[in-house]
Design a protein around this motif. Structure first.
Motif, PDB file in Angstrom:
ATOM      1  N   THR A   1     -39.680   1.885   8.654  1.00  0.00           N
ATOM      2  CA  THR A   1     -39.134   1.041   9.710  1.00  0.00           C
ATOM      3  C   THR A   1     -40.309   0.596  10.565  1.00  0.00           C
ATOM      4  N   TYR A   2     -40.375  -0.682  10.824  1.00  0.00           N
ATOM      5  CA  TYR A   2     -41.540  -1.229  11.503  1.00  0.00           C
ATOM      6  C   TYR A   2     -41.128  -2.036  12.718  1.00  0.00           C
ATOM      7  N   ASN A   3     -41.998  -2.028  13.736  1.00  0.00           N
ATOM      8  CA  ASN A   3     -41.793  -2.799  14.958  1.00  0.00           C
ATOM      9  C   ASN A   3     -42.584  -4.098  14.878  1.00  0.00           C
ATOM     10  N   ASP A   4     -42.288  -5.007  15.795  1.00  0.00           N
ATOM     11  CA  ASP A   4     -43.053  -6.251  15.872  1.00  0.00           C
ATOM     12  C   ASP A   4     -44.527  -5.915  16.049  1.00  0.00           C
TER      13      ASP A   4
ATOM     14  N   ASP B   1     -46.440  -4.476  13.864  1.00  0.00           N
ATOM     15  CA  ASP B   1     -46.873  -3.473  12.891  1.00  0.00           C
ATOM     16  C   ASP B   1     -47.270  -4.159  11.586  1.00  0.00           C
TER      17      ASP B   1
ATOM     18  N   VAL C   1     -46.777  -4.407   7.942  1.00  0.00           N
ATOM     19  CA  VAL C   1     -45.717  -4.042   7.007  1.00  0.00           C
ATOM     20  C   VAL C   1     -46.292  -4.107   5.588  1.00  0.00           C
TER      21      VAL C   1
ATOM     22  N   GLU D   1     -36.571   5.757   4.481  1.00  0.00           N
ATOM     23  CA  GLU D   1     -37.344   5.909   5.715  1.00  0.00           C
ATOM     24  C   GLU D   1     -38.763   6.390   5.394  1.00  0.00           C
TER      25      GLU D   1
END
Length: 128
Positions: A18-21, A23, A25, A72
């Motif tokens: 799961t990645y945030n803005d 990050d 990817v 995950e």
């Protein structure tokens, strides 16, 4: 004497993490798999499939597991691969190496490796 079946650099169609803005990817997940088997399944006196270990069903099941859900963690997917290998009595030991890239910017690979030796495979089989 030992025999191994090696799968190297298999690119998987899998979603892990799961990645945030902002990050990085990963756009690639790659699997290496090393299976130790009885040499009698390699050194055969006749060219017949029933004399060897048929690894195609295992590879197919790994591919299907990769595509069936979002993971995950790399560790959970590796655990599922080991669980699948335990089902095959022909497999004495297994080494799994799963890596993703890129890690930073457009470079780097980061992976998780596990080696399950023959005694541990036997233990896992009795726990099933």
């Amino acid at each position: 004497m030992k025999a191994q079946i090696e799968l190297i650099d298999l690119d998987l169609n899998i979603a892990i993490g799961t990645y945030n803005d902002g990050d990085v990817v990963p756009d690639k997940h790659t699997l290496d798999l090393n299976l130790s088997i009885d040499p009698a399944l390699v050194l055969i006196d006749e060219d017949q499939m029933e004399r060897v270990f048929d690894y195609d069903p295992l590879i197919r099941d790994i591919r299907l597991m990769a595509e069936e859900m979002h993971y995950e963690t790399q560790e959970r997917f590796i655990t599922r691969i080991v669980d699948e290998c335990v089902k095959y009595n022909e497999i004495k030991s297994v080494e799994v190496f799963l890596r993703k890239s890129p890690v930073f910017g457009s470079s780097g690979e980061l992976g998780v490796r596990v080696e399950i030796g023959e005694p541990d495979m036997a233990h896992l089989r009795t726990d099933r």
